[in-house]
Design a protein around this motif. Structure first.
Motif, PDB file in Angstrom:
ATOM      1  N   HIS A 173     -54.553 -30.840 -64.945  1.00 19.70           N
ATOM      2  CA  HIS A 173     -53.716 -31.632 -64.697  1.00 19.70           C
ATOM      3  C   HIS A 173     -53.112 -31.199 -63.233  1.00 19.70           C
ATOM      4  N   THR A 174     -53.499 -30.127 -62.825  1.00 17.46           N
ATOM      5  CA  THR A 174     -53.086 -29.681 -60.847  1.00 17.46           C
ATOM      6  C   THR A 174     -53.847 -29.336 -60.186  1.00 17.46           C
ATOM      7  N   SER A 175     -53.861 -29.263 -58.836  1.00 23.82           N
ATOM      8  CA  SER A 175     -54.257 -29.483 -58.149  1.00 23.82           C
ATOM      9  C   SER A 175     -55.253 -28.215 -57.942  1.00 23.82           C
ATOM     10  N   ASP A 176     -54.474 -26.697 -58.194  1.00 25.79           N
ATOM     11  CA  ASP A 176     -55.027 -25.959 -58.231  1.00 25.79           C
ATOM     12  C   ASP A 176     -54.872 -24.935 -59.820  1.00 25.79           C
ATOM     13  N   THR A 177     -55.736 -25.659 -60.477  1.00 28.65           N
ATOM     14  CA  THR A 177     -55.634 -24.818 -61.715  1.00 28.65           C
ATOM     15  C   THR A 177     -54.760 -23.770 -62.090  1.00 28.65           C
ATOM     16  N   CYS A 178     -53.518 -24.350 -62.038  1.00 29.95           N
ATOM     17  CA  CYS A 178     -52.583 -23.018 -62.360  1.00 29.95           C
ATOM     18  C   CYS A 178     -52.281 -23.695 -63.910  1.00 29.95           C
ATOM     19  N   ALA A 179     -52.444 -22.231 -63.807  1.00 29.32           N
ATOM     20  CA  ALA A 179     -52.046 -21.994 -65.777  1.00 29.32           C
ATOM     21  C   ALA A 179     -50.254 -22.355 -65.437  1.00 29.32           C
ATOM     22  N   PHE A 180     -49.905 -21.793 -64.992  1.00 27.05           N
ATOM     23  CA  PHE A 180     -48.519 -21.129 -64.852  1.00 27.05           C
ATOM     24  C   PHE A 180     -47.293 -22.826 -64.567  1.00 27.05           C
ATOM     25  N   ALA A 181     -46.715 -22.683 -65.202  1.00 23.85           N
ATOM     26  CA  ALA A 181     -45.652 -23.848 -64.725  1.00 23.85           C
ATOM     27  C   ALA A 181     -44.222 -23.469 -64.555  1.00 23.85           C
ATOM     28  N   CYS A 182     -44.167 -23.204 -63.404  1.00 26.36           N
ATOM     29  CA  CYS A 182     -44.030 -22.550 -61.851  1.00 26.36           C
ATOM     30  C   CYS A 182     -42.611 -23.647 -62.234  1.00 26.36           C
ATOM     31  N   HIS A 183     -41.186 -22.632 -62.361  1.00 23.98           N
ATOM     32  CA  HIS A 183     -40.181 -23.546 -62.224  1.00 23.98           C
ATOM     33  C   HIS A 183     -38.927 -23.803 -61.484  1.00 23.98           C
TER      34      HIS A 183
ATOM     35  N   LEU B  46     -57.088 -14.681 -66.012  1.00 25.73           N
ATOM     36  CA  LEU B  46     -56.815 -16.014 -65.886  1.00 25.73           C
ATOM     37  C   LEU B  46     -57.869 -15.653 -64.574  1.00 25.73           C
ATOM     38  N   PRO B  47     -59.112 -15.929 -65.011  1.00 23.31           N
ATOM     39  CA  PRO B  47     -60.670 -16.002 -64.085  1.00 23.31           C
ATOM     40  C   PRO B  47     -60.604 -16.906 -62.876  1.00 23.31           C
ATOM     41  N   GLN B  48     -60.317 -17.707 -63.207  1.00 22.99           N
ATOM     42  CA  GLN B  48     -60.014 -18.767 -61.873  1.00 22.99           C
ATOM     43  C   GLN B  48     -58.844 -18.380 -61.340  1.00 22.99           C
ATOM     44  N   ASN B  49     -58.255 -17.354 -61.819  1.00 26.82           N
ATOM     45  CA  ASN B  49     -56.739 -17.183 -60.895  1.00 26.82           C
ATOM     46  C   ASN B  49     -57.269 -15.951 -59.407  1.00 26.82           C
ATOM     47  N   ALA B  50     -57.383 -15.985 -57.886  1.00 24.89           N
ATOM     48  CA  ALA B  50     -57.081 -15.195 -57.608  1.00 24.89           C
ATOM     49  C   ALA B  50     -57.031 -13.824 -57.223  1.00 24.89           C
ATOM     50  N   TRP B  51     -55.646 -14.599 -57.638  1.00 23.09           N
ATOM     51  CA  TRP B  51     -54.537 -13.820 -57.215  1.00 23.09           C
ATOM     52  C   TRP B  51     -54.593 -12.424 -58.621  1.00 23.09           C
ATOM     53  N   TYR B  52     -54.932 -13.069 -59.744  1.00 21.49           N
ATOM     54  CA  TYR B  52     -55.163 -12.247 -60.782  1.00 21.49           C
ATOM     55  C   TYR B  52     -56.330 -11.719 -61.224  1.00 21.49           C
ATOM     56  N   ASN B  53     -57.362 -12.011 -60.588  1.00 18.30           N
ATOM     57  CA  ASN B  53     -58.332 -11.260 -60.101  1.00 18.30           C
ATOM     58  C   ASN B  53     -58.280  -9.509 -59.164  1.00 18.30           C
ATOM     59  N   THR B  54     -57.664 -10.056 -57.809  1.00 20.56           N
ATOM     60  CA  THR B  54     -57.265  -9.285 -56.863  1.00 20.56           C
ATOM     61  C   THR B  54     -56.214  -8.224 -57.845  1.00 20.56           C
TER      62      THR B  54
ATOM     63  N   ASP C   2     -55.298 -23.957 -75.535  1.00 22.68           N
ATOM     64  CA  ASP C   2     -55.718 -25.342 -75.019  1.00 22.68           C
ATOM     65  C   ASP C   2     -54.476 -25.602 -74.189  1.00 22.68           C
ATOM     66  N   ASP C   3     -52.918 -25.374 -74.133  1.00 22.38           N
ATOM     67  CA  ASP C   3     -52.357 -25.060 -73.892  1.00 22.38           C
ATOM     68  C   ASP C   3     -52.402 -24.948 -71.962  1.00 22.38           C
ATOM     69  N   ILE C   4     -52.350 -23.927 -72.312  1.00 21.13           N
ATOM     70  CA  ILE C   4     -52.931 -22.951 -70.149  1.00 21.13           C
ATOM     71  C   ILE C   4     -54.256 -24.594 -70.103  1.00 21.13           C
ATOM     72  N   THR C   5     -55.265 -25.052 -70.782  1.00 18.16           N
ATOM     73  CA  THR C   5     -56.634 -25.760 -70.178  1.00 18.16           C
ATOM     74  C   THR C   5     -56.276 -26.837 -70.193  1.00 18.16           C
ATOM     75  N   MET C   6     -54.873 -27.310 -70.719  1.00 14.87           N
ATOM     76  CA  MET C   6     -54.229 -28.781 -70.119  1.00 14.87           C
ATOM     77  C   MET C   6     -53.872 -28.940 -69.285  1.00 14.87           C
ATOM     78  N   LEU C   7     -53.146 -27.610 -68.424  1.00 11.87           N
ATOM     79  CA  LEU C   7     -52.328 -27.434 -67.602  1.00 11.87           C
ATOM     80  C   LEU C   7     -53.013 -27.095 -66.265  1.00 11.87           C
ATOM     81  N   GLN C   8     -54.674 -26.694 -66.771  1.00 11.69           N
ATOM     82  CA  GLN C   8     -55.133 -26.131 -65.357  1.00 11.69           C
ATOM     83  C   GLN C   8     -55.813 -27.910 -65.012  1.00 11.69           C
TER      84      GLN C   8
END
Length: 439
Positions: free
Chosen positions: A191-201, A381-389, A183-189
């Motif tokens: 609310h981010t324009s690139d559907t990112c699941a990471f809270a980059c600091h 994270l199948p929506q993330n191209a970097w992860y898939n590659t 649920d946390d991953i979905t919420m962050l994705q």
């Protein structure tokens, strides 16, 4: 009836038939030659039967020796309540039940002598199971050998107050900024324009995903790991029998990417209140900007090499001066560092994204250091191209390599739908409550 017994009766009847035949010497010669042949066959069959019985009795003795002093056993509870050393009677009764409970119906019908001792001496509860039995023979009876004696023993020890130093190594690198639950991953994705699941600091802007996650009250993986480590200090306090029985130190991979490397959060201490307070500062590693240093911020090779001399050589844990040493590693299992020549996976511009390289685990084990690993599952994270590659091709290998790095029985994988806090406590308790066979 055993196969040997059937063969014995058949040969005896055949021998009687030939002895009764007076038509010639052939029958007499056959009977005379049959005696040593029967003896040889009888020896092989009867010795094999005895070895099978002996093996089963050893298995029953091992089970009784270990089971009698298992963590939840009446013997351990009684030993901890004793005010002086001595015999733990309830453990002897329990071991006897376990021994005969493991024996087959055939063995239970056989006369077996079992001597059992369960004792407490200082901080060690010991159990010993000695057995002896006589296994009836079949074919060897023709030579007057009616039985074969077998015997053996098994011993085990349980330390009620092992002295252990725990070195907590917490992965706080950017990938641990992923949402703690689905649920946390979905919420962050969402609310981010690139559907990112990471809270980059990244610190070059206040409009970063880390601050976004905080404003949305999204729990990150690092938040749960921090809380679980603090809870572990309470578990250590509850389970210790002397104030200095357990000591704990806490390390991370660094507070900022510019100085990534092994970083002390709390020095080794038996003051769990102090360790808990220091651990409250553990947070996600910061980066100066997005994609700083090509995101090469997670070098397992470096931190495992750096922590080895700090931990030193592990002892037996029997006294405060001879302490056992445990590296307690909490991670999502994916390294990301500059390794252009030695990476175990394909690189991009020298950037190495790979599972843990287990060759860096053995030097620690060579120093008698136990490695306990809590794998916080690296989420697909199948929506993330970097992860898939780069990550998907070895996703299934991450947990396997971590398990191979861990000492036997000290690996635990926990997914976001499970409790990291509960898993960390369970792994800790497994380390401190493991009885072992000693002979």
């Amino acid at each position: 009836m055993k196969v040997g017994a059937k063969a014995f009766h058949s040969i005896c009847k055949l021998s009687q038939k030939y002895v009764a035949d007076r038509s010639g010497n052939f029958a007499t010669m056959t009977v005379l030659l049959a005696v040593p042949l029967i003896a040889a066959a009888g020896l092989a069959i009867d010795v094999t039967d005895a070895l099978v019985v002996r093996s089963e009795l050893y298995s029953a003795a091992d089970a009784a020796a270990v089971g009698a002093i298992a963590t939840s056993s009446p013997a351990v509870a009684a030993a901890m309540a004793m005010t002086s050393d001595g015999t733990v009677t309830v453990g002897q009764d329990d071991a006897r039940k376990l021994f005969f409970g493991q024996a087959s119906a055939d063995l239970q019908a056989m006369p077996i002598n079992v001597n059992i001792a369960v004792t407490r001496a200082a901080n060690v509860v010991s159990s010993s199971v000695n057995f002896s039995a006589t296994v009836p023979t079949t074919l060897m009876q023709i030579l007057g050998k009616t039985s074969i004696p077998v015997s053996g023993s098994a011993t085990a020890q349980y330390q009620t107050a092992s002295f252990i130093d725990f070195y907590m190594l917490l992965d706080n690198t950017p990938s641990m900024g992923v949402g703690a639950t689905a649920d946390d991953i979905t919420m962050l994705q969402t609310h981010t324009s690139d559907t990112c699941a990471f809270a980059c600091h990244n610190l070059d802007t206040t409009n970063n995903y880390y601050n976004l996650a905080k404003s949305l009250k999204i729990n990150m993986r690092i938040d749960v790991v921090r809380q679980a480590t603090q809870s572990l200090t309470d578990t250590a306090t509850t389970n210790r029998q002397t104030p200095d029985q357990y000591r704990m130190a806490v390390y991370t991979f660094g507070t900022k990417a510019e100085a990534a490397g092994l970083t002390a959060v709390s020095a080794l201490s038996s003051d769990m209140t102090q360790v808990k307070a220091s651990t409250s500062t553990v947070d996600l590693m910061t980066t100066p900007s997005q994609n700083y240093n090509s995101d090469q911020d997670t070098s397992f090779d470096t931190v495992l090499t750096q922590i080895k001399p700090i931990i030193g050589t592990g002892g037996g844990g029997t006294t405060s001066a001879d302490r056992a040493k445990v590296l307690f590693f909490v991670t999502d299992g994916v390294g990301d560092s500059a390794k252009p020549n030695t990476c175990t996976k394909p690189t991009t511009g020298g950037r190495c994204q790979e599972p843990l390289d287990i060759s860096f685990c053995q030097p620690l084990k060579n120093q008698n250091i136990k490695i306990a690993i809590l794998y916080t599952t690296y989420l697909p994270l199948p929506q993330n191209a970097w992860y898939n590659t780069w990550i998907a091709p070895f996703q299934s290998q991450i947990g396997t390599d971590l398990q191979n790095c861990a000492s036997p029985g000290l690996y635990f994988e926990v997914s976001p739908t499970q409790g990291i806090n509960d898993a960390m406590n369970a792994l800790f308790l497994k380390v401190i409550r493991t009885p072992r066979l000693t002979g």
